[in-house]
Every structure is written in structure tokens, then in C-alpha cells.
Enzyme design. Structure first.
Site, short mmCIF file in Angstrom:
data_model
loop_
_atom_site.label_atom_id
_atom_site.label_comp_id
_atom_site.label_asym_id
_atom_site.label_seq_id
_atom_site.Cartn_x
_atom_site.Cartn_y
_atom_site.Cartn_z
N SER A 43 5.14 6.65 2.36
CA SER A 43 5.56 5.30 2.74
C SER A 43 4.90 4.27 1.84
O SER A 43 3.74 4.45 1.45
CB SER A 43 5.12 4.98 4.18
OG SER A 43 5.56 5.95 5.09
N HIS A 88 1.03 5.11 1.17
CA HIS A 88 0.39 6.03 2.12
C HIS A 88 1.19 7.33 2.15
O HIS A 88 2.42 7.31 2.30
CB HIS A 88 0.33 5.40 3.52
CG HIS A 88 -0.47 6.24 4.47
ND1 HIS A 88 -1.84 6.34 4.39
CD2 HIS A 88 -0.09 7.04 5.49
CE1 HIS A 88 -2.26 7.17 5.32
NE2 HIS A 88 -1.23 7.61 6.01
N ASN A 102 0.83 -1.20 0.00
CA ASN A 102 0.00 0.00 0.00
C ASN A 102 0.87 1.25 0.00
O ASN A 102 1.92 1.29 0.63
CB ASN A 102 -0.88 0.01 1.26
CG ASN A 102 -1.77 1.23 1.35
OD1 ASN A 102 -2.41 1.61 0.38
ND2 ASN A 102 -1.81 1.86 2.52
N ASP A 142 -2.85 0.85 7.71
CA ASP A 142 -1.56 1.51 7.47
C ASP A 142 -0.49 1.02 8.44
O ASP A 142 0.40 1.79 8.84
CB ASP A 142 -1.71 3.04 7.56
CG ASP A 142 -2.69 3.57 6.52
OD1 ASP A 142 -2.72 3.01 5.41
OD2 ASP A 142 -3.42 4.52 6.82
C1 GAR Z 1 -2.69 9.33 -3.11
O1 GAR Z 1 -2.21 10.58 -2.70
C2 GAR Z 1 -2.35 8.25 -2.10
O2 GAR Z 1 -1.13 8.49 -1.45
C3 GAR Z 1 -3.50 8.36 -1.14
O3 GAR Z 1 -4.62 8.60 -1.95
C4 GAR Z 1 -4.23 9.32 -3.11
C5 GAR Z 1 -4.80 8.63 -4.33
O4 GAR Z 1 -4.56 9.39 -5.49
N1 GAR Z 1 -3.66 7.15 -0.37
C6 GAR Z 1 -4.05 7.12 0.90
O5 GAR Z 1 -4.32 8.12 1.54
C7 GAR Z 1 -4.15 5.73 1.50
N2 GAR Z 1 -4.51 5.78 2.87
P1 GAR Z 1 -4.80 8.78 -6.94
O6 GAR Z 1 -6.19 8.17 -6.98
O7 GAR Z 1 -4.68 9.96 -7.88
O8 GAR Z 1 -3.73 7.75 -7.21
#
Ligand code: GAR
Length: 185
Positions: free
Chosen positions: A135, A108, A106, A144
């Protein structure tokens, strides 16, 4: 030609990380064998269609428990035999039904264990540290919480929130691709 490594990608929204995986890894030693989303309206669906990647849409509303949803996700993924499943903006808590059967990582957007859960970029920007970051970790049933594979720091110095957010979203893309390569080395 060497055999391509099969990966599955899970996303929930825009899919910009999914798009980056397609751009940098798909047909470049890797094959995205399936993309799966829990959101029938996810913008990222178009990315799968454009790249002709098989798409599975599984709407949690149709299932009465997290476990029932996860069981269907596991069953669909297994049909494509991915070596690794990548959660790229997949915004759902997964139960042991998933985590005990699917090898997954994943992304994060914080330096874990700081700022687990939602709004991690906002929380990082507001905390007392000079750096935030991203991360990539193995997925466990603790949100997470699995073992960290790699982290990248992002300095907040002199950056507005918008500039910091943009930097994190750029750094996370390269970090995720690097982690996929590392994990499947
Ligand atoms: C990203 O910024 C990722 O790091 C975050 O969601 C966004 C998805 O963007 N993930 C989390 O917060 C996971 N807990 P995307 O749909 O444009 O790839």
C-alpha cells in the site's frame, strides 16, 4: 523543458526503494532535492552520495522527544522546498509536528488496514488470505493509517516465504513510483 517536480525521500536502512526512485524518476521529470535518514549507518547513504543528492542525517539520539526530532526534520526538509516527501522504508513513528506541516506519502508492505507496523511481510504471509500486497498512503499521525492512494496485490499461492518476500519487494518499487506520479500529476 518543463520544470522538474521536487521530491524529498526519507529512508532508514538499505534504501532499495530510494535507489529505485533515483533510477526511475530522478532527472526524469522529477528531482530528488534531498534524501534524509534517521540512521547514521544506513546503507542507503551511499545511494545519495553516488547520485550527488544532498543528504541530511538526523540522529534521534540527539533529541529528547519525538516532537523535537520531528521539528528538526521539518526544518531541514523545508529548506529544500519539496512538493512531496516520500517515506521509502523510513521506520519511525511521526508526530503531528511532522504530519501537519509536510505533505508526505508512505510505502507499507501489506494491504492496509491489515498488518500495520513492523514485520508486515511476515504477518501477511502467515495470515488466512490468499493474497498479500503493498500500500501507498498519505501519512497521518496514526501509524500506517492515512488515506490509501494505491494498493497492489501479491498472490501467495505456491510461494515460499522467501519468494513471497522477494515478490513484495519488487512490486512495492513500481507501486511507489506510480503513486509518486499520481500524487504529483
Ligand atoms: C520496504 O520493504 C518497505 O516496504 C518497508 O521497509 C522496507 C525498506 O526497504 N517499510 C515498512 O515496513 C514501513 N512500515 P529499503 O530500505 O530497501 O527500501
Amino acid at each position: 523543458m518543463a520544470k522538474r517536480k521536487k521530491i524529498a525521500v526519507l529512508f532508514s536502512g538499505k534504501g532499495s526503494n530510494f535507489a529505485h526512485i533515483v533510477k526511475t524518476l530522478h532527472h526524469e521529470g522529477f528531482e530528488v532535492v534531498v534524501a534524509l535518514t534517521n540512521n547514521p549507518n544506513a546503507e542507503g547513504i551511499e545511494i545519495a552520495k553516488t547520485a550527488s543528492i544532498p543528504l541530511e542525517v538526523i540522529d534521534p539520539k540527539a533529541y529528547e522527544s519525538r516532537e523535537a526530532f520531528d521539528a528538526v526534520v521539518v526544518e531541514r526538509l523545508q529548506q529544500y522546498s519539496p512538493e512531496l516527501t516520500v517515506l521509502a522504508g523510513f521506520m519511525r513513528i511521526l508526530t503531528p509536528v511532522f504530519t501537519e506541516q509536510i505533505k508526505s506519502i508512505n510505502l507499507h508492505p501489506s494491504l492496509l488496514p491489515r498488518h500495520k507496523g513492523l514485520k508486515a511481510i511476515e504477518k501477511s504471509y502467515e495470515d488466512e488470505h490468499s493474497h498479500g500486497g503493498v500500500s501507498i498512503h498519505y501519512v497521518s499521525s496514526e501509524l500506517d493509517g492515512g488515506e490509501v492512494i494505491l494498493q497492489k496485490e501479491v498472490s501467495k499461492e505456491g510461494l515460499s516465504f522467501e519468494a513471497y518476500d522477494e515478490k513484495v519487494r519488487s512490486v512495492e518499487k513500481d507501486a511507489l513510483v506510480e503513486a509518486i506520479r499520481l500524487t504529483l500529476k
